[in-house]
Design an enzyme around this catalytic site. Structure first.
Site, PDB file in Angstrom:
ATOM      1  N   ASP A  37       0.796  -1.241   0.000  1.00 59.51           N
ATOM      2  CA  ASP A  37       0.000   0.000   0.000  1.00 59.51           C
ATOM      3  C   ASP A  37       0.826   1.288   0.000  1.00 59.51           C
ATOM      4  O   ASP A  37       0.431   2.284   0.625  1.00 59.51           O
ATOM      5  CB  ASP A  37      -0.956   0.008   1.197  1.00 59.51           C
ATOM      6  CG  ASP A  37      -2.139  -0.915   0.996  1.00 59.51           C
ATOM      7  OD1 ASP A  37      -2.191  -1.603  -0.041  1.00 59.51           O
ATOM      8  OD2 ASP A  37      -3.015  -0.962   1.876  1.00 59.51           O
ATOM      9  N   ARG A  88     -16.456  -2.396  -0.256  1.00 57.10           N
ATOM     10  CA  ARG A  88     -15.604  -1.930   0.841  1.00 57.10           C
ATOM     11  C   ARG A  88     -16.015  -2.546   2.176  1.00 57.10           C
ATOM     12  O   ARG A  88     -15.179  -2.731   3.056  1.00 57.10           O
ATOM     13  CB  ARG A  88     -15.645  -0.404   0.915  1.00 57.10           C
ATOM     14  CG  ARG A  88     -14.642   0.183   1.888  1.00 57.10           C
ATOM     15  CD  ARG A  88     -14.180   1.533   1.445  1.00 57.10           C
ATOM     16  NE  ARG A  88     -13.354   2.185   2.444  1.00 57.10           N
ATOM     17  CZ  ARG A  88     -12.085   1.927   2.673  1.00 57.10           C
ATOM     18  NH1 ARG A  88     -11.474   1.001   1.928  1.00 57.10           N
ATOM     19  NH2 ARG A  88     -11.402   2.551   3.610  1.00 57.10           N
ATOM     20  N   TYR A 152       0.212   0.367   6.635  1.00 59.01           N
ATOM     21  CA  TYR A 152       0.686   0.870   7.927  1.00 59.01           C
ATOM     22  C   TYR A 152       1.059  -0.322   8.786  1.00 59.01           C
ATOM     23  O   TYR A 152       0.426  -1.367   8.702  1.00 59.01           O
ATOM     24  CB  TYR A 152      -0.382   1.716   8.615  1.00 59.01           C
ATOM     25  CG  TYR A 152      -0.715   2.986   7.872  1.00 59.01           C
ATOM     26  CD1 TYR A 152       0.196   4.054   7.861  1.00 59.01           C
ATOM     27  CD2 TYR A 152      -1.895   3.117   7.169  1.00 59.01           C
ATOM     28  CE1 TYR A 152      -0.100   5.229   7.202  1.00 59.01           C
ATOM     29  CE2 TYR A 152      -2.202   4.294   6.496  1.00 59.01           C
ATOM     30  CZ  TYR A 152      -1.300   5.342   6.507  1.00 59.01           C
ATOM     31  OH  TYR A 152      -1.588   6.500   5.832  1.00 59.01           O
ATOM     32  N   ALA A 153       2.045  -0.159   9.667  1.00 61.44           N
ATOM     33  CA  ALA A 153       2.618  -1.307  10.360  1.00 61.44           C
ATOM     34  C   ALA A 153       1.595  -2.069  11.192  1.00 61.44           C
ATOM     35  O   ALA A 153       1.558  -3.302  11.162  1.00 61.44           O
ATOM     36  CB  ALA A 153       3.786  -0.849  11.241  1.00 61.44           C
ATOM     37  N   HIS A 154       0.754  -1.358  11.964  1.00 62.41           N
ATOM     38  CA  HIS A 154      -0.158  -2.062  12.875  1.00 62.41           C
ATOM     39  C   HIS A 154      -1.443  -2.509  12.185  1.00 62.41           C
ATOM     40  O   HIS A 154      -2.277  -3.167  12.817  1.00 62.41           O
ATOM     41  CB  HIS A 154      -0.489  -1.190  14.093  1.00 62.41           C
ATOM     42  CG  HIS A 154      -1.567  -0.169  13.872  1.00 62.41           C
ATOM     43  ND1 HIS A 154      -1.349   0.995  13.165  1.00 62.41           N
ATOM     44  CD2 HIS A 154      -2.871  -0.144  14.256  1.00 62.41           C
ATOM     45  CE1 HIS A 154      -2.472   1.705  13.136  1.00 62.41           C
ATOM     46  NE2 HIS A 154      -3.407   1.042  13.784  1.00 62.41           N
ATOM     47  N   GLY A 156      -2.214  -3.138   7.865  1.00 59.21           N
ATOM     48  CA  GLY A 156      -1.977  -4.049   6.756  1.00 59.21           C
ATOM     49  C   GLY A 156      -0.735  -4.899   6.898  1.00 59.21           C
ATOM     50  O   GLY A 156      -0.741  -6.091   6.565  1.00 59.21           O
TER      51      GLY A 156
END
Length: 227
Positions: A37, A88, A152-154, A156
């Protein structure tokens, strides 16, 4: 809830990384690189020209260059723009409508634009495996290791790493080639990733990929001389 404006924070130092429960060694013949992403919509939430985004893009670029050199599959995941509400799903309740029709919002950031031979997958949830053919692609390429970087780390990154583990694909999360809403959430994601994968730095991963390839090249050269 939309994306927050993300304040600058430093990438974690190697000395501050959590100890990984797994002791896997990365192998370029078994591994693929996933760039998760890295689209303008998400990256623009960071303050431009400051950490962590400058380190994020630079380190992903270095991983992508070596992956290409070593013949590793390079995969980009990207959220589609202007998704219908039905597609979505619950993500709309939490994160809103997602990427709209703004010019270039859904595009991968300029320094990392996918090249011929690299893969671009649409992912409609943060987990890059869900409702995509990432798993099939890895199986076709005989890959059972996955290097994960991006945002984002926390969200995806962590969800994708967990799904890789559940599917017997060894995840390697690159601590200074992912970024998050804050240093605290970044660190939390790494702690969770370390419980079911390997958390490493870009420099360490680049070194290990090269070191793994050197003995094979030396052996091939020796066999050629002996023939």
């Amino acid at each position: 809830m939309g994306l927050p404006a993300i304040e600058s924070y430093p990438m974690p130092e190697r000395s501050a990384l959590p100890a990984s429960c797994a002791s896997w060694t990365v192998d370029p013949d078994r591994c693929a690189l996933l760039v998760h992403d890295m689209q303008n919509h998400f990256v623009r939430a960071f303050r431009p020209g400051l950490p962590p985004v400058v380190d994020l893009v630079r380190n992903i670029a270095a991983l992508r260059e070596l992956a290409g050199t070593l013949g590793m599959p390079v995969v980009f995941s990207a959220e589609p723009a202007a998704q219908e509400p039905g597609r979505r799903g619950l993500a709309a309740d939490v994160w809103g409508p997602g990427i709209g029709n703004e010019p270039d919002a859904a595009a991968i950031v300029d320094p990392l634009v996918p090249r011929p031979g690299e893969h671009l997958l649409a992912n409609v949830r943060q987990n890059a495996f869900l409702r995509s053919h990432l798993g099939r692609l890895l199986r076709l390429e005989n890959r059972d290791q996955l290097i994960i970087c991006g945002v984002y780390a926390h969200l995806g990154v962590l969800l994708t790493a967990a799904d890789a583990f559940m599917n017997d694909i060894q995840p390697f999360v690159v601590a200074d080639a992912v970024a998050d809403f804050s240093a605290e959430e970044h660190a939390m994601a790494l702690r969770w990733a370390a419980r079911s994968g390997v958390v490493c730095t870009t420099d360490t991963l680049l070194r290990d990929l090269l070191l793994h390839r050197v003995p094979k090249e030396a052996k091939s050269a020796g066999e050629a001389r002996g023939s």
